[in-house]
Design a protein around this motif. Structure first.
Motif, mmCIF file in Angstrom:
data_model
loop_
_atom_site.group_PDB
_atom_site.id
_atom_site.type_symbol
_atom_site.label_atom_id
_atom_site.label_comp_id
_atom_site.label_asym_id
_atom_site.label_seq_id
_atom_site.Cartn_x
_atom_site.Cartn_y
_atom_site.Cartn_z
ATOM 1 N N ILE A 166 0.890 -1.244 -0.019
ATOM 2 C CA ILE A 166 -0.117 0.024 -0.127
ATOM 3 C C ILE A 166 0.602 1.328 -0.190
ATOM 4 C CG2 ILE A 166 -1.671 1.337 1.479
ATOM 5 C CD1 ILE A 166 -2.740 -1.428 2.368
ATOM 6 N N ARG A 167 1.814 1.302 0.691
ATOM 7 C CA ARG A 167 2.688 2.503 0.913
ATOM 8 C C ARG A 167 3.658 2.735 -0.395
ATOM 9 N NH1 ARG A 167 7.846 2.308 1.375
ATOM 10 N NH2 ARG A 167 8.111 0.285 2.438
ATOM 11 N N GLU A 168 4.155 1.678 -0.961
ATOM 12 C CA GLU A 168 4.931 1.706 -2.244
ATOM 13 C C GLU A 168 4.110 2.021 -3.155
ATOM 14 O OE1 GLU A 168 8.145 1.459 -3.037
ATOM 15 O OE2 GLU A 168 9.013 0.656 -1.064
ATOM 16 N N CYS A 169 2.667 1.817 -3.431
ATOM 17 C CA CYS A 169 2.004 1.990 -4.423
ATOM 18 C C CYS A 169 1.617 3.635 -4.242
ATOM 19 C CB CYS A 169 0.659 1.227 -4.353
ATOM 20 S SG CYS A 169 -0.415 1.421 -5.855
ATOM 21 N N PHE A 170 1.607 3.896 -2.976
ATOM 22 C CA PHE A 170 1.036 5.418 -2.764
ATOM 23 C C PHE A 170 2.329 6.394 -3.182
ATOM 24 C CE2 PHE A 170 0.988 9.143 -0.350
ATOM 25 C CZ PHE A 170 -0.036 9.870 -0.919
ATOM 26 N N GLU A 171 3.685 5.872 -2.731
ATOM 27 C CA GLU A 171 4.777 6.658 -3.142
ATOM 28 C C GLU A 171 4.928 6.618 -4.432
ATOM 29 O OE1 GLU A 171 7.106 5.735 1.034
ATOM 30 O OE2 GLU A 171 7.830 4.858 -0.841
ATOM 31 N N GLU A 172 5.090 5.582 -5.102
ATOM 32 C CA GLU A 172 5.134 5.687 -6.614
ATOM 33 C C GLU A 172 4.078 6.315 -7.445
ATOM 34 O OE1 GLU A 172 6.163 1.773 -7.154
ATOM 35 O OE2 GLU A 172 8.130 1.704 -5.958
ATOM 36 N N THR A 173 2.728 5.910 -7.248
ATOM 37 C CA THR A 173 1.865 6.538 -8.213
ATOM 38 C C THR A 173 0.955 7.507 -7.765
ATOM 39 O OG1 THR A 173 0.181 4.697 -7.192
ATOM 40 C CG2 THR A 173 1.626 3.991 -8.874
ATOM 41 N N GLY A 174 0.706 8.002 -6.269
ATOM 42 C CA GLY A 174 0.130 8.710 -5.805
ATOM 43 C C GLY A 174 -1.513 8.076 -5.586
ATOM 44 N N LEU A 175 -1.603 6.917 -5.571
ATOM 45 C CA LEU A 175 -3.078 6.165 -5.822
ATOM 46 C C LEU A 175 -3.202 5.665 -4.152
ATOM 47 C CD1 LEU A 175 -2.872 4.574 -9.050
ATOM 48 C CD2 LEU A 175 -4.246 6.253 -8.462
ATOM 49 N N LEU A 176 -4.429 5.707 -3.752
ATOM 50 C CA LEU A 176 -4.607 5.065 -2.393
ATOM 51 C C LEU A 176 -5.323 3.779 -2.747
ATOM 52 C CD1 LEU A 176 -5.985 8.260 -0.524
ATOM 53 C CD2 LEU A 176 -3.921 7.072 -0.307
ATOM 54 N N ILE A 177 -4.925 2.591 -2.198
ATOM 55 C CA ILE A 177 -5.323 1.388 -2.478
ATOM 56 C C ILE A 177 -5.867 0.557 -1.445
ATOM 57 C CG2 ILE A 177 -4.242 1.275 -4.673
ATOM 58 C CD1 ILE A 177 -2.248 -0.991 -3.226
ATOM 59 N N GLU A 178 -6.619 -0.426 -1.660
ATOM 60 C CA GLU A 178 -6.727 -1.317 -0.479
ATOM 61 C C GLU A 178 -6.089 -2.813 -1.047
ATOM 62 O OE1 GLU A 178 -10.674 -1.698 0.799
ATOM 63 O OE2 GLU A 178 -11.548 -2.204 -1.291
ATOM 64 N N ILE A 179 -5.725 -3.735 -0.397
ATOM 65 C CA ILE A 179 -5.490 -4.915 -0.695
ATOM 66 C C ILE A 179 -6.808 -5.808 -0.892
ATOM 67 C CG2 ILE A 179 -4.073 -6.980 -0.054
ATOM 68 C CD1 ILE A 179 -2.412 -4.601 -1.002
ATOM 69 N N THR A 180 -7.082 -6.573 -1.764
ATOM 70 C CA THR A 180 -8.279 -7.404 -2.055
ATOM 71 C C THR A 180 -7.831 -8.906 -2.055
ATOM 72 O OG1 THR A 180 -8.005 -7.486 -4.495
ATOM 73 C CG2 THR A 180 -9.424 -5.598 -3.112
ATOM 74 N N GLY A 181 -6.419 -9.389 -2.161
ATOM 75 C CA GLY A 181 -5.958 -10.650 -2.038
ATOM 76 C C GLY A 181 -4.546 -10.861 -2.274
ATOM 77 N N MET A 182 -4.195 -12.026 -2.482
ATOM 78 C CA MET A 182 -2.949 -12.308 -2.504
ATOM 79 C C MET A 182 -2.612 -12.865 -3.797
ATOM 80 S SD MET A 182 -0.606 -14.731 0.124
ATOM 81 C CE MET A 182 1.285 -14.413 0.067
ATOM 82 N N ILE A 183 -1.572 -12.805 -4.465
ATOM 83 C CA ILE A 183 -1.405 -13.430 -5.704
ATOM 84 C C ILE A 183 -0.416 -14.444 -5.442
ATOM 85 C CG2 ILE A 183 -0.020 -13.440 -7.956
ATOM 86 C CD1 ILE A 183 -1.125 -10.442 -7.979
ATOM 87 N N GLY A 184 0.760 -14.253 -4.349
ATOM 88 C CA GLY A 184 1.561 -15.410 -4.045
ATOM 89 C C GLY A 184 2.889 -14.961 -3.508
ATOM 90 N N VAL A 185 3.894 -15.823 -3.239
ATOM 91 C CA VAL A 185 5.152 -15.572 -2.676
ATOM 92 C C VAL A 185 6.142 -15.852 -3.689
ATOM 93 C CG1 VAL A 185 6.568 -15.941 -0.866
ATOM 94 C CG2 VAL A 185 4.176 -15.630 -0.374
ATOM 95 N N PHE A 186 7.047 -15.025 -4.069
ATOM 96 C CA PHE A 186 7.988 -15.372 -5.119
ATOM 97 C C PHE A 186 9.354 -15.079 -4.773
ATOM 98 C CE2 PHE A 186 3.945 -14.086 -6.691
ATOM 99 C CZ PHE A 186 3.868 -14.782 -8.027
ATOM 100 N N GLY A 187 10.085 -16.008 -5.500
ATOM 101 C CA GLY A 187 11.699 -16.103 -5.089
ATOM 102 C C GLY A 187 12.330 -17.030 -6.271
#
Length: 180
Positions: free
Chosen positions: A64-85
């Motif tokens: 949420i923080r990174e999205c706001f910092e990079e785009t100025g958009l306020l978002i909410e999390i609606t689900g998980m895609i996964g964990v990647f490595g």
């Protein structure tokens, strides 16, 4: 955005050596099925909004923080895609810094446009269909996460393990015997 104070302090101690960092990103798909992507100002590669977690920050809060910092958009999390490595997540930066990211990817939705412009990390943002995405210049890690996001699966992704009880005996036989 410049590196965090935490990473700056860590780099002062260890130099450019490999650092493992937890990261988070968010895939925002609009009502036309297009995905929000940002073009990284430094590299020219397209990416999802996201970045490294700060100390004591949850992956969802970081997304949420990174999205706001990079785009100025306020978002909410609606689900998980996964964990990647995996090998795609080892990054060598032009200055010589090496980082290995373990990234938690979320789905999100825009709840408000803040009116605040991004922090300059992205030179532009836009929504892209799956076909349009495939034509964009992206990193291997972005390709993996975005292709997974476009599947719209309700089951979170994770890389299947390469270890099993059988081959672990050959790697750490004494540990296995101690457990038994």
């Amino acid at each position: 955005m410049p590196i965090s104070q935490y990473l700056k302090t860590l780099r002062a101690k260890i130099g450019r050596d490999l650092v493992m960092l937890p990261a988070a990103c968010v895939a925002i798909i609009d009502d036309q099925g297009r995905l929000l992507m940002g073009k990284e100002a430094e590299t020219g590669l397209w990416m999802l909004p996201g970045g490294a977690l700060d100390p004591n920050e949850s992956p969802a809060d970081a997304a949420i923080r990174e999205c706001f910092e990079e785009t100025g958009l306020l978002i909410e999390i609606t689900g998980m895609i996964g964990v990647f490595g995996g090998p795609e997540f080892l990054v060598r930066y032009p200055n010589g810094d090496e980082c290995y990211y373990i990234s938690t990817a979320f789905r999100g939705t825009v709840i408000n446009k803040s009116g605040v412009s991004g922090d300059g990390e992205l030179s532009e943002i836009g929504y892209f269909s799956e076909a349009e995405f495939e034509k964009l210049a992206t990193s291997p890690q972005t390709k993996l996460i975005v292709r997974t996001a476009f599947t719209n699966s309700n089951v979170p992704f994770f890389q299947p393990p390469t270890y099993s009880a059988v081959n672990l005996e050959n790697i750490v036989p004494q540990t296995i015997k101690d457990l038994g």
